[in-house]
Every structure is written in C-alpha cells, then in structure tokens.
Design an enzyme around this catalytic site. Structure first.
Site, PDB file in Angstrom:
ATOM      1  N   TYR A  61      51.156 -23.709  25.671  1.00 40.87           N
ATOM      2  CA  TYR A  61      49.806 -23.137  25.568  1.00 40.87           C
ATOM      3  C   TYR A  61      48.772 -24.221  25.872  1.00 40.87           C
ATOM      4  O   TYR A  61      48.537 -25.112  25.038  1.00 40.87           O
ATOM      5  CB  TYR A  61      49.581 -22.545  24.169  1.00 40.87           C
ATOM      6  CG  TYR A  61      48.264 -21.821  24.057  1.00 40.87           C
ATOM      7  CD1 TYR A  61      48.077 -20.613  24.712  1.00 40.87           C
ATOM      8  CD2 TYR A  61      47.198 -22.345  23.327  1.00 40.87           C
ATOM      9  CE1 TYR A  61      46.855 -19.932  24.637  1.00 40.87           C
ATOM     10  CE2 TYR A  61      45.989 -21.669  23.239  1.00 40.87           C
ATOM     11  CZ  TYR A  61      45.834 -20.468  23.896  1.00 40.87           C
ATOM     12  OH  TYR A  61      44.631 -19.803  23.831  1.00 40.87           O
ATOM     13  N   TYR A 257      44.982 -11.854  31.110  1.00 42.01           N
ATOM     14  CA  TYR A 257      44.555 -12.528  29.876  1.00 42.01           C
ATOM     15  C   TYR A 257      45.711 -12.912  28.969  1.00 42.01           C
ATOM     16  O   TYR A 257      45.475 -13.459  27.887  1.00 42.01           O
ATOM     17  CB  TYR A 257      43.541 -11.655  29.105  1.00 42.01           C
ATOM     18  CG  TYR A 257      44.163 -10.474  28.390  1.00 42.01           C
ATOM     19  CD1 TYR A 257      44.502  -9.324  29.079  1.00 42.01           C
ATOM     20  CD2 TYR A 257      44.418 -10.525  27.024  1.00 42.01           C
ATOM     21  CE1 TYR A 257      45.091  -8.253  28.429  1.00 42.01           C
ATOM     22  CE2 TYR A 257      45.008  -9.464  26.363  1.00 42.01           C
ATOM     23  CZ  TYR A 257      45.338  -8.331  27.065  1.00 42.01           C
ATOM     24  OH  TYR A 257      45.926  -7.270  26.417  1.00 42.01           O
ATOM     25  N   LEU A 284      38.969 -16.195  25.941  1.00 44.56           N
ATOM     26  CA  LEU A 284      37.939 -16.150  24.905  1.00 44.56           C
ATOM     27  C   LEU A 284      37.209 -17.485  24.771  1.00 44.56           C
ATOM     28  O   LEU A 284      35.995 -17.529  24.562  1.00 44.56           O
ATOM     29  CB  LEU A 284      38.606 -15.764  23.582  1.00 44.56           C
ATOM     30  CG  LEU A 284      37.717 -15.554  22.373  1.00 44.56           C
ATOM     31  CD1 LEU A 284      36.741 -14.426  22.605  1.00 44.56           C
ATOM     32  CD2 LEU A 284      38.559 -15.292  21.129  1.00 44.56           C
TER      33      LEU A 284
HETATM   34  N1  NAP Z   1      42.968 -14.647  26.975  1.00 48.24           N
HETATM   35  C1  NAP Z   1      42.501 -14.578  25.749  1.00 48.24           C
HETATM   36  O1  NAP Z   1      41.408 -15.076  25.450  1.00 48.24           O
HETATM   37  C2  NAP Z   1      43.306 -13.877  24.709  1.00 48.24           C
HETATM   38  C3  NAP Z   1      42.775 -13.672  23.439  1.00 48.24           C
HETATM   39  C4  NAP Z   1      43.518 -12.934  22.510  1.00 48.24           C
HETATM   40  C5  NAP Z   1      44.793 -12.486  22.835  1.00 48.24           C
HETATM   41  N2  NAP Z   1      45.278 -12.766  24.082  1.00 48.24           N
HETATM   42  C6  NAP Z   1      46.584 -12.244  24.488  1.00 48.24           C
HETATM   43  O2  NAP Z   1      46.602 -10.858  24.241  1.00 48.24           O
HETATM   44  C7  NAP Z   1      47.939 -10.419  24.133  1.00 48.24           C
HETATM   45  C8  NAP Z   1      48.056  -9.492  22.947  1.00 48.24           C
HETATM   46  O3  NAP Z   1      47.808 -10.227  21.748  1.00 48.24           O
HETATM   47  P1  NAP Z   1      48.252  -9.615  20.337  1.00 48.24           P
HETATM   48  O4  NAP Z   1      47.912 -10.570  19.288  1.00 48.24           O
HETATM   49  O5  NAP Z   1      47.737  -8.246  20.248  1.00 48.24           O
HETATM   50  O6  NAP Z   1      49.821  -9.588  20.566  1.00 48.24           O
HETATM   51  P2  NAP Z   1      50.995  -8.855  19.810  1.00 48.24           P
HETATM   52  O7  NAP Z   1      50.506  -7.890  18.817  1.00 48.24           O
HETATM   53  O8  NAP Z   1      51.933  -9.923  19.397  1.00 48.24           O
HETATM   54  O9  NAP Z   1      51.692  -8.010  20.973  1.00 48.24           O
HETATM   55  C9  NAP Z   1      52.323  -8.613  22.061  1.00 48.24           C
HETATM   56  C10 NAP Z   1      52.630  -7.507  23.061  1.00 48.24           C
HETATM   57  O10 NAP Z   1      53.209  -8.073  24.222  1.00 48.24           O
HETATM   58  C11 NAP Z   1      54.243  -7.204  24.668  1.00 48.24           C
HETATM   59  N3  NAP Z   1      55.229  -7.988  25.393  1.00 48.24           N
HETATM   60  C12 NAP Z   1      55.843  -9.108  24.971  1.00 48.24           C
HETATM   61  N4  NAP Z   1      56.660  -9.573  25.928  1.00 48.24           N
HETATM   62  C13 NAP Z   1      56.586  -8.695  26.954  1.00 48.24           C
HETATM   63  C14 NAP Z   1      57.216  -8.615  28.232  1.00 48.24           C
HETATM   64  N5  NAP Z   1      58.086  -9.553  28.662  1.00 48.24           N
HETATM   65  N6  NAP Z   1      56.919  -7.555  29.012  1.00 48.24           N
HETATM   66  C15 NAP Z   1      56.040  -6.615  28.610  1.00 48.24           C
HETATM   67  N7  NAP Z   1      55.398  -6.645  27.411  1.00 48.24           N
HETATM   68  C16 NAP Z   1      55.683  -7.679  26.609  1.00 48.24           C
HETATM   69  C17 NAP Z   1      54.810  -6.585  23.410  1.00 48.24           C
HETATM   70  O11 NAP Z   1      55.375  -5.364  23.783  1.00 48.24           O
HETATM   71  P3  NAP Z   1      56.249  -4.443  22.777  1.00 48.24           P
HETATM   72  O12 NAP Z   1      55.240  -3.708  21.966  1.00 48.24           O
HETATM   73  O13 NAP Z   1      57.009  -3.585  23.701  1.00 48.24           O
HETATM   74  O14 NAP Z   1      57.100  -5.390  21.977  1.00 48.24           O
HETATM   75  C18 NAP Z   1      53.562  -6.430  22.528  1.00 48.24           C
HETATM   76  O15 NAP Z   1      52.970  -5.193  22.731  1.00 48.24           O
HETATM   77  C19 NAP Z   1      48.784 -11.689  24.030  1.00 48.24           C
HETATM   78  O16 NAP Z   1      49.347 -11.953  25.275  1.00 48.24           O
HETATM   79  C20 NAP Z   1      47.755 -12.747  23.678  1.00 48.24           C
HETATM   80  O17 NAP Z   1      48.156 -14.048  24.062  1.00 48.24           O
HETATM   81  C21 NAP Z   1      44.566 -13.429  25.003  1.00 48.24           C
END
Ligand code: NAP
Length: 342
Positions: A61, A257, A284
C-alpha cells in the site's frame, strides 16, 4: 496525564506479508507517547480494519510511509475514533473531546494511545457514537468524493447509469444509498448471488452477478438500453474492471479506486479515441484536502439521518487480531471489522 498509563497495547507490523502468518505482533508494553506543542494525546476507542490496512500489512500500500520506505516495525491502521486525554501547549481542544484523528501516511490507529496534531482531529458530535465515528473517514468520504467527481465530470445529466464493481463491499453498500439519494441509477457488479437481494433492498437498481454472465460488458450495455454507463467506479481492476470500462458510454468516466484483484485493467485505444472516455483514479488522500470543512459535517448529517449506514460485521479485542483477520477474509462478511481498544 494522571490517569494515563505509561505503556499500552499496540498491534505492530513486524514484517510485510500475509497477516495470518506471523507478520503482526501485539506489543503489550509499547510506550504511551507525550503530546508536544499543538499536539493532543488521543485514547483510542475503536479502529477499523480496512482493505488498505490489509495491503499495508502485505507491504503493497503506497499510502503509508513505512511501506514505501520498506520499513516494517510500526503500528498500522488508517482510521479510528477516541477522545483527547491530554494536550500539549497551545492547543484549543479540551481533554474529553471525542475525535477522529486523521493519521494519513503515518497510520497507527491499532493502538490504545496516539499523539496527533490537534489540526488533524475532527471533533465528533454527541449524537454520533464512537463505533460509527471510527468509520467516518475512509469509506463515507470516498463515496461522497467519487459521486461529486462523477456529477462534475461524467455525462450523468442525460444518462444516470453508474456501474460499480465490488458492490457488496461496505463502501459499495453506501455508494448505492447515496447514488440513489442523488437521483443516479446503479448497476452493481458482485461475485456471487448470495447478497443480491440485500443490495436490492438498499436501493440497487440492477445487480449483476459476474459468475452468471458470459459477457459482462454486453449485459451492462443491455441494462443501459444500448447506451453504456456514464461512469464506472472500480475497486477490482483486472477482467472485471476491463469489462466495465469497455461498457462506458461516449464521454464516460472511469474511476479506479481499489486494488482488490491486484490486476491492471486494459483500455482500448478505440474507446479512448472514438468514445472520448476518461480514465482516472480516485484517492481520498488527494481529494479530501481540497474540500471545504463542511464536507465532514455533511457526512455526519447523513450518518445521523441513516442516509449512510456503515454496517459493522464484528468487533474484536486487539488480542484477537488473528480472528479479526480471519473474519475480514471470510466470504460471509457483510460489513466492517473493528478493533475495540479501550
Ligand atoms: N481510493 C480510495 O481513496 C479508497 C478509499 C476507501 C476505500 N477504498 C477501496 O474501496 C474498496 C472497498 O472498501 P471496503 O472497506 O468497503 O471493503 P470491504 O468491505 O472489505 O469489501 C471488499 C470487497 O472487495 C471484493 N473483492 C475482493 N477481492 C476481489 C476480487 N479478486 N474480485 C472481485 N471482488 C473482490 C469483495 O467481494 P465479495 O463481497 O465477493 O467478497 C468485497 O465486496 C477497497 O478496495 C478499498 O481499498 C479506496
């Protein structure tokens, strides 16, 4: 600092790799730091276990300094909530104020006490509880930010359709709620059908199960009446992100993202040239500092009114961190894993 102990429990990353394989260690005698000028000591109540924290432990990360410098031996955790228990000179925050400390690239929420500049503290209103406040920052503000970007930069006035991947995530569920509130329609891409109905109940307009579709992009075209989506928000990348990207309408916006598959997307030059699509990222840490402070109050308001509901799956003691990570990796998880710290 009378009631503050001199040592505390802190979950440290001792080497980078699989969080279940000896990369983390609970230090029960970590020193409690003292606040300097303009700093406060926060007694942490809850901390989140976010995907970015998993990537931090894995050493992939780039948002955490110790990761980019390849220096294990630090406390991970990007967000949490607590209360001020001591202040350095020149601070206006009072002891007892409940706060969300913004930790940024130094991380460190997986410990009982931390020092942070008072400027990096968001005071928490009385009617928002500690566990909800612990999830204020990373996910709800990202949802707001991505939707703001879409409404400014994607052709959503003529075409309300937005595709989101990883729609079953904690963030994805909030994205469904807020997109609907803003009059946009969501096509929600998930891996398995188990949670389809839950997403519909939250307000999803369409839910597409990847394993049930022979061609994801064709399905999206069909659902959008042949037009394609005005925007894609993609946390997965790889084949799923690529298929969604190719389903964009003319002038459509792709926002990457998340790193969930660890694979890059492929973009067709033809789509770039003849559909004039735009490919961007959303982080973010770049978006938030450019926003007025009112954006935080808007999110507190939405949390209060339950327009955004950050669901908690389970709360663990810091000692039970291995169980917490197992729960994080469980396919049955539906919400956030939290650590209760004090
Ligand atoms: N860029 C930014 O500023 C920012 C900020 C906040 C969060 N994020 C990102 O937003 C995403 C969601 O965050 P969260 O906290 O809500 O996560 P979370 O609740 O842990 O959920 C992760 C999700 O990713 C899916 N997933 C994992 N591996 C996968 C794969 N190989 N193929 C397809 N789907 C997959 C899972 O699917 P299943 O439901 O099928 O298990 C789950 O729905 C994360 O990637 C996080 O890093 C980014």
């Amino acid at each position: 600092m009378a009631s503050v102990p001199t040592t505390q429990k802190a979950l440290e990353v001792v080497q980078f790799g699989d969080p279940l394989k000896g990369t983390l260690k609970l230090n029960k005698e970590a020193p409690v730091p003292k606040p300097g000028d303009g700093q406060v000591l926060v007694e942490m109540k809850y901390a989140c276990l976010n995907p970015a924290d998993v990537f931090t432990v894995q050493g992939i990360y780039p948002g955490v300094k110790n990761v980019t410098e390849k220096k294990p031996g630090f406390v991970a955790g990007l967000e949490g909530s607590g209360k001020v228990v001591a202040t350095g000179s020149g601070c206006s925050l009072k002891a007892g104020t409940r706060v969300v400390p913004l930790l940024g690239e130094r991380a460190g929420s997986w410990q009982q006490y931390l020092v942070v500049s008072e400027k990096q503290c968001i005071p928490v209103p009385d009617d928002v509880d500690d566990a909800t406040a612990a999830q204020l920052f990373v996910n709800p503000l990202t949802v707001v930010g991505m939707l703001d970007e879409i409404q400014q930069k994607a052709p959503v006035k003529d075409n309300p359709w937005i595709v989101q991947t990883a729609a079953n995530s904690t963030l994805g569920r909030m994205f469904i709620q807020l997109a609907r509130k803003r009059g946009l329609k969501t096509i929600n891409v998930i891996r398995t059908s188990a949670t389809k109905q839950e997403l519909v109940q939250l307000g999803a307009d369409e839910v597409v199960v990847v394993s049930e579709e022979s061609e994801l992009s064709k399905k999206i075209l069909q659902l959008t009446g042949g037009k394609g989506a005005a925007a894609v928000v993609d946390a997965v990348g790889g084949e799923i992100g690529t298929a969604c990207c190719s389903s964009l309408a003319k002038g459509g916006l792709f926002q990457g993202y998340g790193l969930q598959s660890g694979q890059p997307i492929q973009v067709s030059n033809s789509d770039l040239i003849f559909k004039d699509i735009v490919i961007r990222g959303f982080w973010l840490a770049i978006w938030f500092p450019k926003q007025p402070s009112s954006v935080v109050q808007e999110v507190f308001d939405m949390l209060r009114k339950k327009e955004l509901v950050p669901h908690i799956q389970k709360i663990f003691a810091l000692e039970d961190y291995l169980e917490a990570f197992k729960a994080q990796f469980s396919p049955d998880r539906r919400g956030k894993i939290l650590f209760k710290l004090t």
